[in-house]
Write a protein that holds these residues in place. Structure first.
Motif, PDB file in Angstrom:
ATOM      1  N   GLY A  25       0.828  -1.206   0.000  1.00  0.00           N
ATOM      2  CA  GLY A  25       0.000   0.000   0.000  1.00  0.00           C
ATOM      3  C   GLY A  25       0.856   1.247   0.000  1.00  0.00           C
ATOM      4  O   GLY A  25       2.069   1.191   0.181  1.00  0.00           O
ATOM      5  N   TYR A  26       0.190   2.388  -0.185  1.00  0.00           N
ATOM      6  CA  TYR A  26       0.897   3.662  -0.256  1.00  0.00           C
ATOM      7  C   TYR A  26       1.078   4.315   1.103  1.00  0.00           C
ATOM      8  O   TYR A  26       1.761   5.325   1.216  1.00  0.00           O
ATOM      9  CB  TYR A  26       0.146   4.615  -1.195  1.00  0.00           C
ATOM     10  CG  TYR A  26       0.157   4.139  -2.629  1.00  0.00           C
ATOM     11  CD1 TYR A  26       1.318   4.196  -3.388  1.00  0.00           C
ATOM     12  CD2 TYR A  26      -0.988   3.620  -3.220  1.00  0.00           C
ATOM     13  CE1 TYR A  26       1.333   3.749  -4.696  1.00  0.00           C
ATOM     14  CE2 TYR A  26      -0.980   3.178  -4.530  1.00  0.00           C
ATOM     15  CZ  TYR A  26       0.185   3.238  -5.268  1.00  0.00           C
ATOM     16  OH  TYR A  26       0.209   2.788  -6.559  1.00  0.00           O
ATOM     17  N   GLY A  27       0.463   3.750   2.143  1.00  0.00           N
ATOM     18  CA  GLY A  27       0.645   4.296   3.474  1.00  0.00           C
ATOM     19  C   GLY A  27      -0.543   5.092   3.944  1.00  0.00           C
ATOM     20  O   GLY A  27      -1.483   5.374   3.181  1.00  0.00           O
ATOM     21  N   SER A  84      -5.622   7.491  -0.757  1.00  0.00           N
ATOM     22  CA  SER A  84      -7.010   7.246  -1.127  1.00  0.00           C
ATOM     23  C   SER A  84      -7.287   5.752  -1.115  1.00  0.00           C
ATOM     24  O   SER A  84      -6.445   4.937  -1.516  1.00  0.00           O
ATOM     25  CB  SER A  84      -7.285   7.817  -2.522  1.00  0.00           C
ATOM     26  OG  SER A  84      -8.510   7.330  -3.033  1.00  0.00           O
ATOM     27  N   MET A  85      -8.471   5.364  -0.674  1.00  0.00           N
ATOM     28  CA  MET A  85      -8.848   3.953  -0.670  1.00  0.00           C
ATOM     29  C   MET A  85      -8.879   3.392  -2.085  1.00  0.00           C
ATOM     30  O   MET A  85      -8.769   2.194  -2.292  1.00  0.00           O
ATOM     31  CB  MET A  85     -10.222   3.782  -0.013  1.00  0.00           C
ATOM     32  CG  MET A  85     -10.234   4.111   1.468  1.00  0.00           C
ATOM     33  SD  MET A  85      -9.188   3.001   2.447  1.00  0.00           S
ATOM     34  CE  MET A  85     -10.157   1.493   2.330  1.00  0.00           C
ATOM     35  N   GLY A  86      -9.033   4.283  -3.081  1.00  0.00           N
ATOM     36  CA  GLY A  86      -9.086   3.835  -4.465  1.00  0.00           C
ATOM     37  C   GLY A  86      -7.722   3.631  -5.096  1.00  0.00           C
ATOM     38  O   GLY A  86      -7.629   3.138  -6.225  1.00  0.00           O
ATOM     39  N   ASP A  87      -6.665   4.007  -4.389  1.00  0.00           N
ATOM     40  CA  ASP A  87      -5.307   3.860  -4.931  1.00  0.00           C
ATOM     41  C   ASP A  87      -4.782   2.463  -4.600  1.00  0.00           C
ATOM     42  O   ASP A  87      -4.314   2.209  -3.491  1.00  0.00           O
ATOM     43  CB  ASP A  87      -4.373   4.925  -4.340  1.00  0.00           C
ATOM     44  CG  ASP A  87      -4.752   6.333  -4.772  1.00  0.00           C
ATOM     45  OD1 ASP A  87      -5.555   6.460  -5.712  1.00  0.00           O
ATOM     46  OD2 ASP A  87      -4.257   7.290  -4.167  1.00  0.00           O
ATOM     47  N   VAL A  88      -4.871   1.571  -5.570  1.00  0.00           N
ATOM     48  CA  VAL A  88      -4.445   0.195  -5.359  1.00  0.00           C
ATOM     49  C   VAL A  88      -3.025   0.038  -5.885  1.00  0.00           C
ATOM     50  O   VAL A  88      -2.759   0.229  -7.071  1.00  0.00           O
ATOM     51  CB  VAL A  88      -5.380  -0.790  -6.084  1.00  0.00           C
ATOM     52  CG1 VAL A  88      -4.917  -2.226  -5.849  1.00  0.00           C
ATOM     53  CG2 VAL A  88      -6.821  -0.597  -5.597  1.00  0.00           C
ATOM     54  N   ILE A  89      -2.106  -0.305  -4.994  1.00  0.00           N
ATOM     55  CA  ILE A  89      -0.699  -0.395  -5.381  1.00  0.00           C
ATOM     56  C   ILE A  89      -0.473  -1.648  -6.230  1.00  0.00           C
ATOM     57  O   ILE A  89      -1.047  -2.702  -5.957  1.00  0.00           O
ATOM     58  CB  ILE A  89       0.208  -0.392  -4.124  1.00  0.00           C
ATOM     59  CG1 ILE A  89       1.648  -0.064  -4.485  1.00  0.00           C
ATOM     60  CG2 ILE A  89       0.111  -1.715  -3.368  1.00  0.00           C
ATOM     61  CD1 ILE A  89       2.498   0.336  -3.299  1.00  0.00           C
ATOM     62  N   PRO A  90       0.326  -1.532  -7.292  1.00  0.00           N
ATOM     63  CA  PRO A  90       0.546  -2.694  -8.162  1.00  0.00           C
ATOM     64  C   PRO A  90       1.275  -3.824  -7.444  1.00  0.00           C
ATOM     65  O   PRO A  90       2.089  -3.591  -6.541  1.00  0.00           O
ATOM     66  CB  PRO A  90       1.407  -2.129  -9.299  1.00  0.00           C
ATOM     67  CG  PRO A  90       1.265  -0.651  -9.223  1.00  0.00           C
ATOM     68  CD  PRO A  90       1.002  -0.336  -7.794  1.00  0.00           C
ATOM     69  N   THR A  91       0.969  -5.043  -7.860  1.00  0.00           N
ATOM     70  CA  THR A  91       1.703  -6.195  -7.362  1.00  0.00           C
ATOM     71  C   THR A  91       3.175  -6.051  -7.753  1.00  0.00           C
ATOM     72  O   THR A  91       3.502  -5.686  -8.869  1.00  0.00           O
ATOM     73  CB  THR A  91       1.135  -7.487  -7.962  1.00  0.00           C
ATOM     74  OG1 THR A  91      -0.250  -7.576  -7.628  1.00  0.00           O
ATOM     75  CG2 THR A  91       1.871  -8.709  -7.426  1.00  0.00           C
ATOM     76  N   GLY A 100      -5.889   8.856 -15.166  1.00  0.00           N
ATOM     77  CA  GLY A 100      -5.022   8.912 -14.000  1.00  0.00           C
ATOM     78  C   GLY A 100      -5.189  10.248 -13.307  1.00  0.00           C
ATOM     79  O   GLY A 100      -5.720  11.206 -13.883  1.00  0.00           O
ATOM     80  N   PHE A 101      -4.724  10.322 -12.064  1.00  0.00           N
ATOM     81  CA  PHE A 101      -4.893  11.551 -11.288  1.00  0.00           C
ATOM     82  C   PHE A 101      -4.002  11.525 -10.063  1.00  0.00           C
ATOM     83  O   PHE A 101      -3.506  10.474  -9.658  1.00  0.00           O
ATOM     84  CB  PHE A 101      -6.354  11.731 -10.857  1.00  0.00           C
ATOM     85  CG  PHE A 101      -6.916  10.526 -10.152  1.00  0.00           C
ATOM     86  CD1 PHE A 101      -6.719  10.318  -8.791  1.00  0.00           C
ATOM     87  CD2 PHE A 101      -7.624   9.560 -10.862  1.00  0.00           C
ATOM     88  CE1 PHE A 101      -7.209   9.195  -8.153  1.00  0.00           C
ATOM     89  CE2 PHE A 101      -8.125   8.425 -10.234  1.00  0.00           C
ATOM     90  CZ  PHE A 101      -7.919   8.242  -8.879  1.00  0.00           C
ATOM     91  N   CYS A 102      -3.809  12.694  -9.459  1.00  0.00           N
ATOM     92  CA  CYS A 102      -3.098  12.832  -8.191  1.00  0.00           C
ATOM     93  C   CYS A 102      -4.127  12.845  -7.072  1.00  0.00           C
ATOM     94  O   CYS A 102      -5.023  13.697  -7.056  1.00  0.00           O
ATOM     95  CB  CYS A 102      -2.282  14.120  -8.176  1.00  0.00           C
ATOM     96  SG  CYS A 102      -1.587  14.525  -6.551  1.00  0.00           S
ATOM     97  N   SER A 103      -3.990  11.909  -6.134  1.00  0.00           N
ATOM     98  CA  SER A 103      -4.960  11.825  -5.043  1.00  0.00           C
ATOM     99  C   SER A 103      -4.934  13.053  -4.147  1.00  0.00           C
ATOM    100  O   SER A 103      -5.959  13.434  -3.570  1.00  0.00           O
ATOM    101  CB  SER A 103      -4.694  10.565  -4.210  1.00  0.00           C
ATOM    102  OG  SER A 103      -4.937   9.406  -4.971  1.00  0.00           O
ATOM    103  N   VAL A 104      -3.781  13.695  -4.016  1.00  0.00           N
ATOM    104  CA  VAL A 104      -3.689  14.913  -3.207  1.00  0.00           C
ATOM    105  C   VAL A 104      -4.475  16.042  -3.858  1.00  0.00           C
ATOM    106  O   VAL A 104      -5.313  16.689  -3.223  1.00  0.00           O
ATOM    107  CB  VAL A 104      -2.217  15.336  -3.012  1.00  0.00           C
ATOM    108  CG1 VAL A 104      -2.135  16.730  -2.404  1.00  0.00           C
ATOM    109  CG2 VAL A 104      -1.490  14.335  -2.130  1.00  0.00           C
TER     110      VAL A 104
END
Length: 442
Positions: A50-52, A56-63, A296-300
């Motif tokens: 995960g990103y920490g 965002s809950m929608g930001d799924v980190i790649p395998t 794509g987008f920046c969650s911040v």
């Protein structure tokens, strides 16, 4: 009886986001944070995918995304004061052998130790200016360290203090997804390497600096170019001079806001969603397009809203609202101006009279600007304290760890880009450097 005239001094402002979050979580501070786990050490999350905290809950980190091994206990237990002293001592011992780069969005406790502070491209160029440094410690995120490796000498080691410091936006365009998209576009437009009667190619790929080295390499191989938030318009002009349309990734908002300001109609900017068949579009739409935007987008920057701007204007009459072009289009349209981090910094520095600024960008930069310019009232549009989750993974403990290892002769967390990727990626970066705004000196 004589009178004494007193000049009121501006109140000192603590630029530390960490201090504010710690106070909020302890109950001694006002306001709120998007995740109370931000008060913990980043090492508590190194073993988890995960990103920490704060992502965002929608930001799924790649395998397969890089993981950071557990930070040694001595660095996890050290106080802020001890870490500060150890970092300073290690830097003094290393001298010119090391250069520390700090991104604008880094926490204050890290930035204070940076030899250069800037955005990703400014810092990559700063690394180029120190060819004699044996090591470049990049306090930022993974794609930034890759770019520094692309532009630095082969004998220089680029170090990322925490390997878990990635970027969800950069991860939203994987090399496999982009190549699959390109194959679909080849099915639509045919030979992508042969210009038409007007000398224009069917599609020019343009990638934002916030992308992996693999993506930059893809762009370099296919006649494309890299852009930053500062030069996106110049780069799009370069691309339109060479192609009928642009494939812009990974940030849809920077692409849309820039192209719209250039007069491209919204209906000619379809979205390509890599999770949907045919990108969620169709052949007729693609043929009529001018800019194909990646989903794509920046969650911040997606946290900023028109309602926040309306509230700022209601509570602070005369406020000047400045936002980053990674914000959604309606937010950019509602603001007084939009521009890169450097644009925001310069706009505030240029204000000669005390001014109230509401800023739509990452909170570490906003609070640093407020501390640097106490004559102004400067605040973040988003009232919830929510730093970039991945930038926040760089903690002074990791910086002390990699610097003290260098003192002992060990290079930790080195970032290297293989030549098969690096060579075409440099081509795309060189095209960007050669692209000049209209009317600029050659």
């Amino acid at each position: 009886m004589s009178t004494v005239s007193l000049t009121l001094q501006p109140r000192p402002i603590d630029p530390s986001v960490d201090h504010e979050i710690q106070a909020i979580v302890a109950g001694s501070g006002t306001g709120s944070t998007c995740n109370t786990d931000l008060a913990a050490g980043p090492w508590d999350f190194d073993a988890r995918p995960g990103y920490g905290p704060g992502a965002s809950m929608g930001d799924v980190i790649p395998t397969g995304a890089p993981r950071q091994p557990q930070l040694p206990q001595e660095y996890r237990d050290a106080s802020d004061e001890e870490l500060d002293a150890r970092i300073r001592a290690a830097k003094q011992t290393l001298g010119d052998r090391v250069v520390v780069l700090g991104h604008f969005y880094q926490r204050e406790e890290v930035v204070r130790h940076a030899d250069y502070v800037g955005d990703s491209f400014q810092l990559a160029n700063a690394a180029k200016s120190r060819p004699d440094a044996e090591a470049i410690v990049f306090c930022g995120v993974h794609f930034m360290a890759e770019t520094a490796d692309l532009l630095s000498g082969a004998d220089q080691a680029v170090i990322l203090p925490n390997l878990a410091a990635g970027c969800s936006m950069a991860d939203m365009a994987s090399i496999d997804q982009v190549e699959e998209c390109w194959e679909t576009l080849e099915d639509v437009f045919g030979d992508m390497d042969t210009p038409d009667a007007d000398g224009l190619l069917p599609v020019i790929p343009v990638t934002y600096m916030n992308s992996s080295a693999a993506i930059k390499g893809f762009v370099g191989r296919h006649g494309g170019i890299v852009c930053t938030s500062s030069n996106a318009r110049t780069v799009l002009e370069w691309a339109f001079a060479r192609g009928r349309r642009v494939l812009f990734f990974p940030d849809q908002h920077l692409g849309r806001n820039t192209a719209k300001a250039m007069g491209v109609p919204l209906e000619q900017m379809p979205m390509w969603n890599p999770t949907r068949p045919y990108g969620g579009t169709d052949e007729a739409t693609l043929r009529d397009s001018r800019v194909i935007l990646w989903h794509g987008f920046c969650s911040v920057h997606r946290r900023f809203t028109v309602d926040q701007i309306a509230q700022a204007r209601a509570e602070h009459p005369g406020v000047e609202v400045i936002v980053h072009p990674e914000c959604p289009m309606d937010v950019v349209d509602a603001a007084d101006s939009a521009g890169s981090t450097d644009f925001i910094r310069k706009a505030i520095a240029a204000a000669t009279e005390p001014t109230t600024f509401a800023i739509g960008t990452e909170i570490n930069l906003v609070q640093r600007l407020a501390a640097e310019h106490p004559q102004h009232e400067i605040f973040c549009l988003d009232p919830v304290v929510c730093p970039c989750s991945t930038m926040y993974r760089i903690h002074p403990g990791y910086l002390a760890w990699v610097l003290e290892a260098l003192v002992a002769g060990t290079v930790l967390n080195r970032i290297t880009v293989p030549s098969s990727v690096a060579d075409p990626a440099r081509v795309a970066l060189e095209r960007m450097l050669a692209a000049k705004p209209a009317g600029a000196p050659a």
